[in-house]
Design a protein around this motif. Structure first.
Motif, PDB file in Angstrom:
ATOM      1  N   UNK A   1      -8.515 -11.283  50.071  1.00  0.00           N
ATOM      2  CA  UNK A   1      -7.419 -12.203  50.364  1.00  0.00           C
ATOM      3  C   UNK A   1      -6.505 -12.252  49.145  1.00  0.00           C
ATOM      4  N   UNK A   2      -5.285 -12.769  49.340  1.00  0.00           N
ATOM      5  CA  UNK A   2      -4.385 -12.951  48.205  1.00  0.00           C
ATOM      6  C   UNK A   2      -5.066 -13.793  47.124  1.00  0.00           C
ATOM      7  N   UNK A   3      -5.872 -14.782  47.513  1.00  0.00           N
ATOM      8  CA  UNK A   3      -6.558 -15.633  46.541  1.00  0.00           C
ATOM      9  C   UNK A   3      -7.602 -14.886  45.734  1.00  0.00           C
ATOM     10  N   UNK A   4      -8.186 -13.871  46.304  1.00  0.00           N
ATOM     11  CA  UNK A   4      -9.212 -13.099  45.598  1.00  0.00           C
ATOM     12  C   UNK A   4      -8.615 -12.052  44.663  1.00  0.00           C
ATOM     13  N   UNK A   5      -7.319 -11.807  44.780  1.00  0.00           N
ATOM     14  CA  UNK A   5      -6.651 -10.826  43.927  1.00  0.00           C
ATOM     15  C   UNK A   5      -6.223 -11.483  42.619  1.00  0.00           C
ATOM     16  N   UNK A   6      -6.090 -10.657  41.589  1.00  0.00           N
ATOM     17  CA  UNK A   6      -5.506 -11.159  40.345  1.00  0.00           C
ATOM     18  C   UNK A   6      -4.029 -11.451  40.611  1.00  0.00           C
ATOM     19  N   UNK A   7      -3.421 -12.258  39.771  1.00  0.00           N
ATOM     20  CA  UNK A   7      -1.998 -12.565  39.933  1.00  0.00           C
ATOM     21  C   UNK A   7      -1.168 -11.288  39.892  1.00  0.00           C
ATOM     22  N   UNK A   8      -1.524 -10.369  38.993  1.00  0.00           N
ATOM     23  CA  UNK A   8      -0.778  -9.110  38.858  1.00  0.00           C
ATOM     24  C   UNK A   8      -0.918  -8.261  40.113  1.00  0.00           C
ATOM     25  N   UNK A   9      -2.139  -8.172  40.652  1.00  0.00           N
ATOM     26  CA  UNK A   9      -2.369  -7.372  41.854  1.00  0.00           C
ATOM     27  C   UNK A   9      -1.585  -7.942  43.032  1.00  0.00           C
ATOM     28  N   UNK A  10      -1.685  -9.253  43.243  1.00  0.00           N
ATOM     29  CA  UNK A  10      -0.968  -9.886  44.356  1.00  0.00           C
ATOM     30  C   UNK A  10       0.540  -9.694  44.194  1.00  0.00           C
ATOM     31  N   UNK A  11       1.054  -9.983  42.998  1.00  0.00           N
ATOM     32  CA  UNK A  11       2.497  -9.903  42.785  1.00  0.00           C
ATOM     33  C   UNK A  11       3.030  -8.488  42.915  1.00  0.00           C
ATOM     34  N   UNK A  12       2.184  -7.489  42.712  1.00  0.00           N
ATOM     35  CA  UNK A  12       2.660  -6.101  42.822  1.00  0.00           C
ATOM     36  C   UNK A  12       2.900  -5.687  44.270  1.00  0.00           C
ATOM     37  N   UNK A  13       2.279  -6.406  45.231  1.00  0.00           N
ATOM     38  CA  UNK A  13       2.424  -6.031  46.642  1.00  0.00           C
ATOM     39  C   UNK A  13       3.017  -7.152  47.495  1.00  0.00           C
ATOM     40  N   UNK A  14       3.369  -8.254  46.867  1.00  0.00           N
ATOM     41  CA  UNK A  14       3.743  -9.446  47.634  1.00  0.00           C
ATOM     42  C   UNK A  14       5.070  -9.304  48.365  1.00  0.00           C
ATOM     43  N   UNK A  15       5.196 -10.100  49.390  1.00  0.00           N
ATOM     44  CA  UNK A  15       6.433 -10.155  50.161  1.00  0.00           C
ATOM     45  C   UNK A  15       7.579 -10.671  49.292  1.00  0.00           C
ATOM     46  N   UNK A  16       7.262 -11.546  48.326  1.00  0.00           N
ATOM     47  CA  UNK A  16       8.298 -12.055  47.423  1.00  0.00           C
ATOM     48  C   UNK A  16       8.835 -10.927  46.536  1.00  0.00           C
ATOM     49  N   UNK A  17       7.935 -10.068  46.048  1.00  0.00           N
ATOM     50  CA  UNK A  17       8.368  -8.930  45.224  1.00  0.00           C
ATOM     51  C   UNK A  17       9.284  -8.010  46.024  1.00  0.00           C
ATOM     52  N   UNK A  18       8.924  -7.734  47.263  1.00  0.00           N
ATOM     53  CA  UNK A  18       9.741  -6.853  48.100  1.00  0.00           C
ATOM     54  C   UNK A  18      11.144  -7.437  48.248  1.00  0.00           C
TER      55      UNK A  18
END
Length: 177
Positions: A149-166
């Motif tokens: 889940x997004x919660x189980x990912x590190x902040x860097x991992x989540x942010x690298x694939x997030x909808x906000x980053x896109x």
């Protein structure tokens, strides 16, 4: 100067890491309730222009469940307040369709009043809550191609694939033109 209107330090940190020269404005803007996130964002941008002159961005991050024909969408905050992550997961799983889409729409308004929208979306699925529950619905959303889940990912991992980053990458490209 570009201002990001948010009281959320995590969102601001992510935006600043991608856009660079952006300042945070912690202004409490009223938010209309609407199914269409662009209508919500447009309303917030118009209100922001009453507070200060400049170029502004606001964003809406929503969760769309296939089992509910796209609800809760921009109403996610209210669904979480009433059902919590446990309730959202139970709804999707009991209806036999745990497919979902996480979407961020960023609204950008220039001093002239011209508004542009930039969208990022990540498809995934809803699961029973896993991981730290400090950030919205992250404990119940697993993006396609991942097993965490997004919660189980590190902040860097989540942010690298997030909808906000896109969405932010699209805005960054627009601003550099």
């Amino acid at each position: 100067m570009l201002y990001f209107i948010t009281g959320n330090e995590n969102k601001f940190r992510e935006v600043k890491s991608i856009l660079g020269g952006v300042e945070q404005l912690d202004v409490d803007l009223s938010e209309i309730q609407e199914i269409d996130a662009k209508v919500i964002i447009n309303s917030k941008l118009k209100e922001a222009l009453k507070h200060r002159e400049g170029d502004f961005i606001v964003e809406d991050t929503s969760l769309y469940l296939d089992a509910l024909n796209g609800l809760p969408g921009p109403l996610i905050k209210w669904f979480l307040k009433t059902t919590g992550n446990d309730g959202l997961a139970k709804i999707a799983l009991s209806l036999g369709n745990n497919n979902a889409e996480a979407k961020t729409i960023i609204g950008y308004v220039e001093k002239s009043g011209a508004v542009s929208f930039f969208e990022g979306a990540v498809k995934g699925r809803i699961v029973e809550p896993r991981g730290d529950s400090s950030f919205g619905w992250d404990p119940i959303f697993i993006p396609d191609g991942y097993n965490k889940t997004f919660s189980e990912m590190s902040e860097e991992e989540k942010n690298s694939i997030s909808m906000r980053r896109i969405a932010l990458n699209k805005l960054k490209e627009y601003l550099s033109v």
